[in-house]
Design an enzyme around this catalytic site. Sequence first.
Site, PDB file in Angstrom:
ATOM      1  N   TYR A  99       0.840  -1.195   0.000  1.00 49.20           N
ATOM      2  CA  TYR A  99       0.000   0.000   0.000  1.00 49.20           C
ATOM      3  C   TYR A  99       0.877   1.247   0.000  1.00 49.20           C
ATOM      4  CZ  TYR A  99      -3.769  -3.225   1.060  1.00 49.20           C
ATOM      5  OH  TYR A  99      -4.670  -4.261   1.004  1.00 49.20           O
ATOM      6  N   ASN A 122     -12.507  -0.926  -4.642  1.00 45.75           N
ATOM      7  CA  ASN A 122     -12.369  -1.142  -6.082  1.00 45.75           C
ATOM      8  C   ASN A 122     -13.619  -1.853  -6.616  1.00 45.75           C
ATOM      9  OD1 ASN A 122     -11.548  -1.873  -8.685  1.00 45.75           O
ATOM     10  ND2 ASN A 122     -10.301  -3.563  -7.965  1.00 45.75           N
ATOM     11  N   CYS A 130      -6.720  -5.286  -7.586  1.00 45.86           N
ATOM     12  CA  CYS A 130      -6.467  -4.853  -6.216  1.00 45.86           C
ATOM     13  C   CYS A 130      -5.904  -5.998  -5.374  1.00 45.86           C
ATOM     14  CB  CYS A 130      -7.735  -4.274  -5.591  1.00 45.86           C
ATOM     15  SG  CYS A 130      -9.156  -5.362  -5.640  1.00 45.86           S
ATOM     16  N   HIS A 131      -6.072  -7.242  -5.836  1.00 45.41           N
ATOM     17  CA  HIS A 131      -5.518  -8.386  -5.100  1.00 45.41           C
ATOM     18  C   HIS A 131      -3.991  -8.373  -5.093  1.00 45.41           C
ATOM     19  CE1 HIS A 131      -5.901  -9.787  -9.310  1.00 45.41           C
ATOM     20  NE2 HIS A 131      -4.831 -10.532  -9.046  1.00 45.41           N
ATOM     21  N   GLU A 157      -1.567 -16.568 -10.144  1.00 48.75           N
ATOM     22  CA  GLU A 157      -0.732 -15.743 -11.009  1.00 48.75           C
ATOM     23  C   GLU A 157       0.757 -16.093 -10.884  1.00 48.75           C
ATOM     24  OE1 GLU A 157      -1.500 -11.559 -10.623  1.00 48.75           O
ATOM     25  OE2 GLU A 157      -3.567 -11.774 -11.323  1.00 48.75           O
TER      26      GLU A 157
END
Length: 164
Positions: A99, A122, A130-131, A157
């Site tokens: 962040y 979001n 946002c993950h 991912e």
Amino acid sequence: MTRTHAVLDSPIGKLTCVAQDGALAGLYMEQQRHLPKFETFGPEEPGNELFARVESQLKEYFAGQRREFDLPITFAGTEFQRRVWTELTEIPYGETISYGELAQRLGNPSASRAVGLANGKNPISVIVPCHRVVGSTGDLTGYGGGIERKRFLLDFERGPVALF
């Protein structure tokens, strides 16, 4: 402002896809925190061309064949929230930032808390990633769709881990 919606299946559960004037305005998970009232999604329109594109690109993403989305999107939020959400789209597939790093990218290093609040609201999950934002120590912190989904998306991912 014309809004319509459709519900799509995904490996992380049903996703409610919301279109506004031909652009994607929302992609909400079941039981998502900060979920707008259902009435604001407009009538259901499952045959919508935009929803077909969203569904196709999400299938490619979850099949490991797509790393970036190519869809028209629109954000309804404050100027600061829109800046945060736009910056989220610049985080590469498979990578994470904190962040604090996101606040620095926005030119306001002391705004990590405000960035976290905006990130949590979001409206376009997965597609606006946002993950990919984590705590300063790399810990998985709050996620509107639940920590389990955040972990699943990040692990997905990152791909398979070599064990040798």
